[in-house]
Design a protein around this motif. Structure first.
Motif, PDB file in Angstrom:
ATOM      1  N   ALA A 139      -3.087  -1.240  -4.239  1.00 47.77           N
ATOM      2  CA  ALA A 139      -4.271  -1.120  -3.480  1.00 47.77           C
ATOM      3  C   ALA A 139      -5.157  -2.393  -3.810  1.00 47.77           C
ATOM      4  O   ALA A 139      -5.320  -2.960  -5.156  1.00 47.77           O
ATOM      5  N   ALA A 140      -5.826  -2.645  -2.880  1.00 48.04           N
ATOM      6  CA  ALA A 140      -6.605  -4.100  -2.995  1.00 48.04           C
ATOM      7  C   ALA A 140      -7.797  -3.739  -3.890  1.00 48.04           C
ATOM      8  O   ALA A 140      -8.376  -2.837  -3.673  1.00 48.04           O
ATOM      9  N   GLU A 166       0.813  -1.204   0.015  1.00 41.35           N
ATOM     10  CA  GLU A 166       0.110   0.012  -0.121  1.00 41.35           C
ATOM     11  C   GLU A 166       0.974   1.300  -0.033  1.00 41.35           C
ATOM     12  O   GLU A 166       0.557   2.209  -0.818  1.00 41.35           O
ATOM     13  N   ARG A 167       1.911   1.297   0.752  1.00 44.37           N
ATOM     14  CA  ARG A 167       2.920   2.408   0.670  1.00 44.37           C
ATOM     15  C   ARG A 167       3.498   2.648  -0.489  1.00 44.37           C
ATOM     16  O   ARG A 167       3.828   3.695  -1.032  1.00 44.37           O
ATOM     17  N   ALA A 168       3.809   1.420  -1.382  1.00 43.15           N
ATOM     18  CA  ALA A 168       4.219   1.516  -2.598  1.00 43.15           C
ATOM     19  C   ALA A 168       3.161   2.128  -3.877  1.00 43.15           C
ATOM     20  O   ALA A 168       3.487   2.090  -4.960  1.00 43.15           O
ATOM     21  N   GLY A 169       1.764   2.362  -3.484  1.00 44.21           N
ATOM     22  CA  GLY A 169       0.813   2.739  -4.129  1.00 44.21           C
ATOM     23  C   GLY A 169       0.062   1.412  -4.888  1.00 44.21           C
ATOM     24  O   GLY A 169      -0.889   1.877  -5.687  1.00 44.21           O
ATOM     25  N   ARG A 181      -5.854  -9.626  -4.071  1.00 48.11           N
ATOM     26  CA  ARG A 181      -5.212  -9.226  -5.196  1.00 48.11           C
ATOM     27  C   ARG A 181      -5.056  -7.608  -4.656  1.00 48.11           C
ATOM     28  O   ARG A 181      -5.745  -6.922  -4.425  1.00 48.11           O
ATOM     29  N   TYR A 182      -3.873  -7.318  -5.131  1.00 45.26           N
ATOM     30  CA  TYR A 182      -3.536  -5.714  -5.148  1.00 45.26           C
ATOM     31  C   TYR A 182      -3.151  -5.405  -6.654  1.00 45.26           C
ATOM     32  O   TYR A 182      -2.819  -6.188  -7.385  1.00 45.26           O
ATOM     33  N   VAL A 183      -3.559  -4.023  -6.864  1.00 47.57           N
ATOM     34  CA  VAL A 183      -3.134  -3.318  -8.385  1.00 47.57           C
ATOM     35  C   VAL A 183      -2.599  -2.199  -8.137  1.00 47.57           C
ATOM     36  O   VAL A 183      -2.893  -1.502  -7.220  1.00 47.57           O
TER      37      VAL A 183
END
Length: 167
Positions: free
Chosen positions: A141-142, A136-139, A160-162
């Motif tokens: 988002a779930a 999340e800190r790297a941009g 999953r994050y994107v």
């Protein structure tokens, strides 16, 4: 990553699993992970030569590998799309929180963006809050997608994050 790196990458990956997944994955499974067998699998995959899969390593401490990341086209139900996927990112546990993971992830994101991928996906254990905060800190988002996989007789949920790479 070269074939000569495979033994160290296997150590990093297995020690990473044992550190990051303790309490999420059955301990007997983690204890049974075999570095030599993993190195053989890594080497075979690397030498098989799927040029779409990229393995990056970061070294320090006199050339000792500190971390490894693997990325390539997004795998969606066995098909490949125009999107990218972060398959794995592992560090030697003592380097967690020292910027090595951020540097590896940033390099992976730059590589995928330069290759023209519009998005980058990754899967992370649902209950692994440390890893989720890192992404999340790297941009990243779930996006609401969830999946479970079986490991060592336990069903482990992932989310999953994107990240949009189009600027």
């Amino acid at each position: 990553m070269t074939a000569d790196d495979c033994a160290e990458v296997a150590k990093i990956r297995i020690r990473g699993w044992q550190y990051a997944y303790k309490g999420f994955v059955p301990q007997p499974y983690l204890d049974g992970l075999d570095i030599a067998a993993d190195a053989d699998r890594q080497r075979a995959r690397l030498l098989a030569g799927d040029r779409r899969v990229v393995n990056l390593v970061v070294d320090g401490d006199g050339g000792k590998l500190l971390g490894w990341v693997s990325l390539g086209p997004y795998r969606d139900g066995g098909t490949r799309t125009e999107d990218a996927e972060l398959y794995a990112l592992y560090l030697r546990p003592r380097y967690i929180g020292r910027g090595v993971g951020r540097a590896l992830l940033a390099s992976a994101v730059r590589h995928c963006a330069a290759a023209g991928h519009p998005r980058m996906y990754l899967w992370v254990l649902k209950d692994n809050t440390r890893a989720r905060r890192f992404y999340e800190r790297a941009g990243f988002a779930a996006d609401g997608a969830e999946e479970a996989f079986e490991v060592g007789g336990a069903v482990v949920p992932e989310v999953r994050y994107v990240k949009d790479l189009r600027g």
